[in-house]
Write a protein that holds these residues in place. Structure first.
Motif, PDB file in Angstrom:
ATOM      1  N   VAL A  35      -2.471 -12.304  -5.726  1.00  0.00           N
ATOM      2  CA  VAL A  35      -2.684 -11.071  -5.387  1.00  0.00           C
ATOM      3  C   VAL A  35      -1.505 -10.182  -5.753  1.00  0.00           C
ATOM      4  CG1 VAL A  35      -2.699  -9.830  -2.997  1.00  0.00           C
ATOM      5  CG2 VAL A  35      -3.781 -12.103  -3.195  1.00  0.00           C
ATOM      6  N   PRO A  36      -2.018  -8.953  -6.294  1.00  0.00           N
ATOM      7  CA  PRO A  36      -0.936  -8.089  -6.784  1.00  0.00           C
ATOM      8  C   PRO A  36      -0.255  -7.556  -5.446  1.00  0.00           C
ATOM      9  CG  PRO A  36      -3.219  -7.246  -7.553  1.00  0.00           C
ATOM     10  CD  PRO A  36      -3.251  -8.503  -6.742  1.00  0.00           C
ATOM     11  N   THR A  37       0.889  -7.341  -5.395  1.00  0.00           N
ATOM     12  CA  THR A  37       1.569  -6.735  -4.245  1.00  0.00           C
ATOM     13  C   THR A  37       2.349  -5.289  -4.328  1.00  0.00           C
ATOM     14  OG1 THR A  37       3.720  -7.772  -4.522  1.00  0.00           O
ATOM     15  CG2 THR A  37       2.083  -8.986  -3.042  1.00  0.00           C
ATOM     16  N   TRP A  38       2.289  -5.144  -5.878  1.00  0.00           N
ATOM     17  CA  TRP A  38       3.069  -3.876  -6.337  1.00  0.00           C
ATOM     18  C   TRP A  38       2.645  -3.471  -7.780  1.00  0.00           C
ATOM     19  CZ3 TRP A  38       6.202  -1.723  -9.853  1.00  0.00           C
ATOM     20  CH2 TRP A  38       6.764  -0.463  -9.674  1.00  0.00           C
ATOM     21  N   PRO A  39       2.409  -2.371  -8.045  1.00  0.00           N
ATOM     22  CA  PRO A  39       2.151  -1.041  -7.305  1.00  0.00           C
ATOM     23  C   PRO A  39       0.952  -1.058  -6.609  1.00  0.00           C
ATOM     24  CG  PRO A  39       1.483  -0.827  -9.682  1.00  0.00           C
ATOM     25  CD  PRO A  39       2.262  -2.040  -9.566  1.00  0.00           C
ATOM     26  N   LEU A  40       0.655  -0.251  -5.491  1.00  0.00           N
ATOM     27  CA  LEU A  40      -0.368  -0.299  -4.552  1.00  0.00           C
ATOM     28  C   LEU A  40      -1.216   0.783  -5.404  1.00  0.00           C
ATOM     29  CD1 LEU A  40       1.336   0.219  -1.332  1.00  0.00           C
ATOM     30  CD2 LEU A  40       0.564  -1.658  -2.310  1.00  0.00           C
ATOM     31  N   VAL A  41      -2.244   0.031  -5.870  1.00  0.00           N
ATOM     32  CA  VAL A  41      -3.620   0.873  -6.796  1.00  0.00           C
ATOM     33  C   VAL A  41      -4.907   0.515  -6.030  1.00  0.00           C
ATOM     34  CG1 VAL A  41      -4.615   1.274  -8.819  1.00  0.00           C
ATOM     35  CG2 VAL A  41      -2.021   0.694  -8.574  1.00  0.00           C
TER      36      VAL A  41
END
Length: 86
Positions: A35-41
């Motif tokens: 899961v990507p946590t940053w940047p919020l996109v």
């Protein structure tokens, strides 16, 4: 079911990184999610991943998780696991 975060990291722009995690009981059915946590996109997919496995001993396995950044900037990630049959 057992849920957790195995590691956090960063994948540079347009590259792949590979991690491993070892000594998992071979009888466990483990599902991996990144899961990507940053940047919020809120847009296109930021990462994709694949999981490979190696038997490190008669009752233990090692997982290799390769994560590919699909964006033009660095992406922070979490590698999460779900043990489905502990």
């Amino acid at each position: 079911m057992i849920l957790g975060v195995q590691f956090r990291g960063q994948v540079p722009a347009n590259t792949s990184r590979r991690w491993f995690t070892h000594s998992w009981p071979e009888a466990w059915r483990v599902d991996w999610t990144v899961v990507p946590t940053w940047p919020l996109v809120d847009g296109n997919a930021q990462v994709e991943w694949k999981v490979q496995v190696d038997r490190q001993a008669s009752s233990l396995v090692k997982y290799f998780i390769e994560i590919r950044n699909l964006t033009g900037g660095p992406v922070d990630i979490e590698a999460r696991y779900a043990v489905l049959n502990s």
